[in-house]
Design an enzyme around this catalytic site. Structure first.
Site, PDB file in Angstrom:
ATOM      1  N   GLY A 130      -0.319   4.862  -1.023  1.00 18.69           N
ATOM      2  CA  GLY A 130      -1.396   5.501  -0.268  1.00 18.69           C
ATOM      3  C   GLY A 130      -0.929   6.716   0.519  1.00 18.69           C
ATOM      4  O   GLY A 130       0.251   7.083   0.490  1.00 18.69           O
ATOM      5  N   GLN A 131      -1.893   7.322   1.230  1.00 13.79           N
ATOM      6  CA  GLN A 131      -1.589   8.566   1.955  1.00 13.79           C
ATOM      7  C   GLN A 131      -0.460   8.362   2.974  1.00 13.79           C
ATOM      8  O   GLN A 131       0.499   9.142   3.010  1.00 13.79           O
ATOM      9  CB  GLN A 131      -2.844   9.066   2.690  1.00 13.79           C
ATOM     10  CG  GLN A 131      -2.635  10.432   3.314  1.00 13.79           C
ATOM     11  CD  GLN A 131      -3.598  10.744   4.457  1.00 13.79           C
ATOM     12  OE1 GLN A 131      -4.338   9.883   4.932  1.00 13.79           O
ATOM     13  NE2 GLN A 131      -3.579  11.976   4.901  1.00 13.79           N
ATOM     14  N   ASN A 142      -1.131  -7.252  -5.480  1.00 12.51           N
ATOM     15  CA  ASN A 142      -2.525  -7.239  -5.074  1.00 12.51           C
ATOM     16  C   ASN A 142      -2.596  -8.049  -3.777  1.00 12.51           C
ATOM     17  O   ASN A 142      -2.230  -9.228  -3.772  1.00 12.51           O
ATOM     18  CB  ASN A 142      -3.379  -7.884  -6.178  1.00 12.51           C
ATOM     19  CG  ASN A 142      -4.847  -7.950  -5.811  1.00 12.51           C
ATOM     20  OD1 ASN A 142      -5.216  -7.800  -4.650  1.00 12.51           O
ATOM     21  ND2 ASN A 142      -5.689  -8.175  -6.802  1.00 12.51           N
ATOM     22  N   ARG A 182      -1.452  -0.494  -7.615  1.00  7.65           N
ATOM     23  CA  ARG A 182      -1.249   0.399  -8.763  1.00  7.65           C
ATOM     24  C   ARG A 182       0.241   0.582  -9.004  1.00  7.65           C
ATOM     25  O   ARG A 182       1.016   0.687  -8.055  1.00  7.65           O
ATOM     26  CB  ARG A 182      -1.859   1.785  -8.484  1.00  7.65           C
ATOM     27  CG  ARG A 182      -3.372   1.781  -8.342  1.00  7.65           C
ATOM     28  CD  ARG A 182      -3.851   3.063  -7.710  1.00  7.65           C
ATOM     29  NE  ARG A 182      -3.520   3.118  -6.296  1.00  7.65           N
ATOM     30  CZ  ARG A 182      -3.364   4.225  -5.585  1.00  7.65           C
ATOM     31  NH1 ARG A 182      -3.466   5.408  -6.148  1.00  7.65           N
ATOM     32  NH2 ARG A 182      -3.084   4.182  -4.288  1.00  7.65           N
ATOM     33  N   LYS A 207     -11.193  -3.459  11.185  1.00  5.09           N
ATOM     34  CA  LYS A 207     -10.046  -3.082  12.027  1.00  5.09           C
ATOM     35  C   LYS A 207     -10.132  -3.761  13.402  1.00  5.09           C
ATOM     36  O   LYS A 207      -9.119  -4.185  13.946  1.00  5.09           O
ATOM     37  CB  LYS A 207      -9.953  -1.561  12.164  1.00  5.09           C
ATOM     38  CG  LYS A 207      -9.515  -0.846  10.880  1.00  5.09           C
ATOM     39  CD  LYS A 207      -8.143  -1.296  10.415  1.00  5.09           C
ATOM     40  CE  LYS A 207      -7.680  -0.583   9.154  1.00  5.09           C
ATOM     41  NZ  LYS A 207      -6.423  -1.153   8.601  1.00  5.09           N
ATOM     42  N   GLY A 215       0.840  -1.202   0.000  1.00  3.29           N
ATOM     43  CA  GLY A 215       0.000   0.000   0.000  1.00  3.29           C
ATOM     44  C   GLY A 215       0.873   1.250   0.000  1.00  3.29           C
ATOM     45  O   GLY A 215       0.515   2.272   0.590  1.00  3.29           O
ATOM     46  N   TYR A 267     -15.451  -0.837   7.621  1.00  2.40           N
ATOM     47  CA  TYR A 267     -14.014  -0.556   7.810  1.00  2.40           C
ATOM     48  C   TYR A 267     -13.641  -0.723   9.287  1.00  2.40           C
ATOM     49  O   TYR A 267     -12.658  -1.406   9.622  1.00  2.40           O
ATOM     50  CB  TYR A 267     -13.735   0.875   7.328  1.00  2.40           C
ATOM     51  CG  TYR A 267     -12.383   1.436   7.684  1.00  2.40           C
ATOM     52  CD1 TYR A 267     -11.220   0.962   7.094  1.00  2.40           C
ATOM     53  CD2 TYR A 267     -12.268   2.492   8.602  1.00  2.40           C
ATOM     54  CE1 TYR A 267      -9.977   1.507   7.408  1.00  2.40           C
ATOM     55  CE2 TYR A 267     -11.043   3.042   8.917  1.00  2.40           C
ATOM     56  CZ  TYR A 267      -9.904   2.544   8.327  1.00  2.40           C
ATOM     57  OH  TYR A 267      -8.681   3.099   8.633  1.00  2.40           O
ATOM     58  N   ASP A 315       2.343  -1.811  -4.317  1.00  2.94           N
ATOM     59  CA  ASP A 315       0.963  -1.328  -4.344  1.00  2.94           C
ATOM     60  C   ASP A 315       0.260  -2.054  -5.479  1.00  2.94           C
ATOM     61  O   ASP A 315       0.903  -2.602  -6.370  1.00  2.94           O
ATOM     62  CB  ASP A 315       0.937   0.192  -4.589  1.00  2.94           C
ATOM     63  CG  ASP A 315      -0.367   0.831  -4.096  1.00  2.94           C
ATOM     64  OD1 ASP A 315      -0.363   1.422  -3.003  1.00  2.94           O
ATOM     65  OD2 ASP A 315      -1.388   0.720  -4.806  1.00  2.94           O
TER      66      ASP A 315
HETATM   67  N1  SER Z   1      -8.875   8.371   8.218  1.00  2.00           N
HETATM   68  C1  SER Z   1      -9.667   7.193   8.308  1.00  2.00           C
HETATM   69  C2  SER Z   1     -11.003   7.388   7.710  1.00  2.00           C
HETATM   70  O1  SER Z   1     -11.489   8.499   7.757  1.00  2.00           O
HETATM   71  C3  SER Z   1      -9.825   6.798   9.750  1.00  2.00           C
HETATM   72  O2  SER Z   1      -9.009   5.745  10.009  1.00  2.00           O
HETATM   73  O3  SER Z   1     -11.576   6.455   7.245  1.00  2.00           O
END
Ligand code: SER
Length: 319
Positions: free
Chosen positions: A13-14, A51, A38, A145, A10, A141, A36
């Site tokens: 990603g950010q 992947n 991508r 987690k 990943g 999500y 990643d």
């Molecule tokens: N930044 C994340 C979200 O907003 C929180 O873990 O989904």
């Protein structure tokens, strides 16, 4: 330079993109493989397309580079995840299982798994939510987690796999763009301010959320991963706090640089997600166990964000 060979999954990603650079500074360019789903233009160094649903491919890359540590950052976030709950569950959970299994089979030294403030639901104290609060998330999500935290702890207890984790608040940084999260507004708002455009905020003005500046988030991650194993008493995931603010408070902070900055509030489905999360979290366990201490408050973050984004937009207007 240390001997470990690290795989970041990943890495586009950010958080992954900034973490990859920090790991390269600390472990050496040749010891950190970015990956990643991508392809990447951002990673001039070692890069492999992976992947996370393809366990064999993960194992292949791990073997090829003799990987000893994995940072597994690939996931679908809170807001985007609600569009396709079953797919989100599959990617977030199967991805984690694939990583944990490869790490167990190859006897890896360490694994990092990011958790989130999204593990909390409506029935916790909203301010100063404690480490051991009840976990009843409302997003898929958040559910993934919570399950991921428990599986991380299971692999540690059952197989001795050294999995470590923090519950990130919303992460704010100038280096990379977030995608699909409920806290993303706190990054977007700076981009609009610096371009002197009005910003339409998808949360209400008075919605407080826990947030952290990217520099603190990265440093905290590396400090946890560096701590001696006997200091890591939490094997689910550590609460990690930076700051807490509402859209109105971040707007006021920005207005000390851009007094005319305008924000319109147009809450959408993400408001409900934000309302189910803590306003602030309590992180004394991380402070006690591995000396966690954030450096940035809201105004320090605003000054740094604006400084860097102004440079970025000045450069992009020249090219
Ligand atoms: N930044 C994340 C979200 O907003 C929180 O873990 O989904």
């Amino acid at each position: 330079m240390r001997k470990d060979k690290i795989l970041v999954i990943g890495a586009n990603g950010q958080i992954g993109s900034v973490l990859t650079q920090a790991l390269r500074r600390s472990f050496g360019e040749d010891n950190v493989v970015a990956s990643d789903i991508r392809d990447s233009e951002n990673h001039p160094g070692l890069f492999e397309t992976i992947n996370v649903l393809d366990a064999q491919r993960i194992a292949e890359v791990v073997d090829r580079y003799h990987i000893t540590q994995v940072y597994h950052l690939a996931a679908i976030l809170s807001a985007k995840g609600e569009a396709n709950p079953l797919k989100t569950w599959d990617i977030n959970m199967s991805g984690l299982f694939n990583v944990l299994e490869v790490a167990r089979e190859k006897r890896m030294a360490k694994v990092f798994f990011p958790s989130s403030i999204a593990v909390f639901g409506n029935d916790v104290p909203r301010y100063g939510t404690p480490q051991n609060a009840h976990l009843s998330p409302s997003t898929v999500y958040g559910m993934s987690k919570v399950a991921g935290e428990l599986w991380s702890q299971y692999y540690f207890q059952r197989y001795g796999l050294d999995v470590r984790s923090v519950r990130y608040p919303g992460v704010v940084g100038y280096q990379s763009d977030p995608g699909g999260g409920t806290t993303d507004y706190a990054v977007e708002i700076y981009h609009y301010a610096v371009q002197e455009k009005p910003y339409q905020c998808f949360l209400k003005n008075n919605t407080p959320l826990p947030m952290i500046y990217m520099d603190d988030a990265i440093r905290g991650t590396l400090e946890l991963m560096d701590a001696s194993s006997d200091k890591v008493s939490v094997r689910t995931s550590y609460n990690l706090a930076g700051m807490s603010f509402t859209p109105e408070e971040i707007t006021n902070s920005i207005r000390s640089f851009y007094p005319d900055f305008k924000v319109l509030y147009q809450p959408d489905f993400r408001q409900q997600i934000a309302d189910s999360w803590p306003a602030s979290i309590e992180d004394s366990q991380a402070r006690q166990d591995w000396n966690w201490q954030p450096k940035y408050d809201l105004d320090a973050m605003t000054a740094d964000m604006i400084l860097h984004l102004k440079e970025k937009y000045a450069v992009s207007s020249l090219t």
